[in-house]
Scaffold this motif. Sequence first.
Motif, PDB file in Angstrom:
ATOM      1  N   HIS A  71      -6.777  38.861  -6.166  1.00  0.00           N
ATOM      2  CA  HIS A  71      -5.989  37.886  -6.059  1.00  0.00           C
ATOM      3  C   HIS A  71      -4.840  37.388  -6.902  1.00  0.00           C
ATOM      4  O   HIS A  71      -3.689  37.241  -6.336  1.00  0.00           O
ATOM      5  CB  HIS A  71      -6.872  36.450  -5.647  1.00  0.00           C
ATOM      6  CG  HIS A  71      -6.177  35.230  -5.633  1.00  0.00           C
ATOM      7  ND1 HIS A  71      -5.570  34.579  -4.625  1.00  0.00           N
ATOM      8  CD2 HIS A  71      -5.864  34.288  -6.728  1.00  0.00           C
ATOM      9  CE1 HIS A  71      -4.925  33.665  -4.806  1.00  0.00           C
ATOM     10  NE2 HIS A  71      -5.268  33.367  -6.195  1.00  0.00           N
ATOM     11  N   ASN A  72      -5.141  37.717  -8.161  1.00  0.00           N
ATOM     12  CA  ASN A  72      -3.908  37.525  -9.066  1.00  0.00           C
ATOM     13  C   ASN A  72      -2.802  38.394  -8.904  1.00  0.00           C
ATOM     14  O   ASN A  72      -1.745  37.806  -9.260  1.00  0.00           O
ATOM     15  CB  ASN A  72      -4.474  37.757 -10.456  1.00  0.00           C
ATOM     16  CG  ASN A  72      -5.279  36.615 -11.101  1.00  0.00           C
ATOM     17  OD1 ASN A  72      -5.215  35.377 -10.784  1.00  0.00           O
ATOM     18  ND2 ASN A  72      -6.187  36.793 -11.921  1.00  0.00           N
TER      19      ASN A  72
ATOM     20  N   LEU B  55     -11.280  37.704  -7.958  1.00  0.00           N
ATOM     21  CA  LEU B  55     -10.158  37.017  -8.421  1.00  0.00           C
ATOM     22  C   LEU B  55      -9.152  38.079  -8.985  1.00  0.00           C
ATOM     23  O   LEU B  55      -7.940  37.369  -8.879  1.00  0.00           O
ATOM     24  CB  LEU B  55     -10.961  36.125  -9.596  1.00  0.00           C
ATOM     25  CG  LEU B  55      -9.882  35.380 -10.637  1.00  0.00           C
ATOM     26  CD1 LEU B  55      -9.065  34.244  -9.872  1.00  0.00           C
ATOM     27  CD2 LEU B  55     -10.497  34.723 -11.586  1.00  0.00           C
TER      28      LEU B  55
ATOM     29  N   HIS C 203       0.246  36.250  -7.109  1.00  0.00           N
ATOM     30  CA  HIS C 203       1.041  35.615  -8.091  1.00  0.00           C
ATOM     31  C   HIS C 203       2.014  36.632  -8.933  1.00  0.00           C
ATOM     32  O   HIS C 203       3.118  36.470  -9.388  1.00  0.00           O
ATOM     33  CB  HIS C 203       0.230  34.769  -9.160  1.00  0.00           C
ATOM     34  CG  HIS C 203      -0.530  33.991  -8.225  1.00  0.00           C
ATOM     35  ND1 HIS C 203      -0.189  32.922  -7.397  1.00  0.00           N
ATOM     36  CD2 HIS C 203      -2.021  33.511  -8.196  1.00  0.00           C
ATOM     37  CE1 HIS C 203      -1.201  32.122  -7.017  1.00  0.00           C
ATOM     38  NE2 HIS C 203      -2.117  32.713  -7.432  1.00  0.00           N
TER      39      HIS C 203
ATOM     40  N   GLN D 172      -3.789  29.788 -11.550  1.00  0.00           N
ATOM     41  CA  GLN D 172      -2.188  29.577 -10.938  1.00  0.00           C
ATOM     42  C   GLN D 172      -2.474  28.456  -9.728  1.00  0.00           C
ATOM     43  O   GLN D 172      -1.537  27.851  -9.587  1.00  0.00           O
ATOM     44  CB  GLN D 172      -1.853  30.824 -10.374  1.00  0.00           C
ATOM     45  CG  GLN D 172      -1.588  32.008 -11.353  1.00  0.00           C
ATOM     46  CD  GLN D 172      -0.559  31.668 -12.347  1.00  0.00           C
ATOM     47  OE1 GLN D 172       0.528  31.120 -12.214  1.00  0.00           O
ATOM     48  NE2 GLN D 172      -0.688  31.700 -13.731  1.00  0.00           N
TER      49      GLN D 172
ATOM     50  N   CYS E  49      -8.674  30.752 -10.033  1.00  0.00           N
ATOM     51  CA  CYS E  49      -7.368  31.115 -10.043  1.00  0.00           C
ATOM     52  C   CYS E  49      -6.711  30.066 -11.082  1.00  0.00           C
ATOM     53  O   CYS E  49      -6.579  28.896 -10.486  1.00  0.00           O
ATOM     54  CB  CYS E  49      -6.781  31.582  -9.007  1.00  0.00           C
ATOM     55  SG  CYS E  49      -4.725  31.858  -9.251  1.00  0.00           S
TER      56      CYS E  49
END
Length: 315
Positions: free
Chosen positions: A112-113, A109, A116, A98, A96
């Motif tokens: 998971h993004n 991934l 954010h 971020q 990631c």
Amino acid sequence: MSDPEPCRMKHTEDPEEQRDLIEENEENEELSEVEEKNNVKTGEKPLSHFQTKQKDLKKRRAKKSFTCTQCGKSYTTKRNLEIHMSVHTGEKPFTCDQCGKSFVKKGRLKEHNKVHTGEKPYKCSHCDKRFNQSTSLNRHERNHTGEKPHTCDKCGKSFTVKASLTDHMRVHTGERPFICDQCGKSFTKSTHLKEHIKIHTGEKPFTCDQCGKTFLSNSAMKTHLRVHTKEKPHSCSVCGKSFSQLQHLHIHQKIHTGVREYVCFECEKTFITAAHLKLHRIIHTGEKPYPCTACGKRFNHPSSLLKHTKHVHCK
């Protein structure tokens, strides 16, 4: 029905892997064609031609088995096996940009993004709660359905998520893999270790908005709030008595069942709780761990100290 999105072939210089991917895509297309041709719908009996064709395709896939040399798990494609191997190697190639957290799969991934971006595309069909991951939604919905698909083969207890079953199995194995580097105390769960470490650091991040009292955990703070709300959600099915904490109900229920599993090895007297046994043992040891802060006199029971303070110092 709209045409399926064209499959994007991942570039690879490995001819064997490319051949596997091509063949798998061709099989998927062939299976889709058979499904569309026979117009198979959920709940309808499949046509015999489709059933035969599907069976043949599955047999062909079963022959192409790629097996992990570490644990014996098998996969239909070499690519899936390579992804699985990262479990053993610890490799997490998708990072990631971020926060720097890494993942084994690109899909993980992508999920998971959403943490954010704040995106929560998965909505519960029972309530208005939304989630950024489909797995989180599935876990949540089991609270509504009562489904507990993960069952302990030792005692039959069931759980909504596999992680809870894994934690529970340590009750049977005695495994306590999470160890405090300050005092050596060990725990079955990492969350229990994290809460315990706060004892050493003195951290109490959760504050009651009614009285300002602070707590190690959010759950402890929520339990404390019932002191202010007078809420007692846990009721005894035998006598109807209610309690603010579930553990207090469990202790109370032993009065009805007659269970007294804590035994004094000095006199064989039995007790409902470990705390009651601990207080009783002071009779045998002669210990007086409760000092009066006003005069220093010591007592073997907190009730004796309270009585002393009331009659001697509060006149």
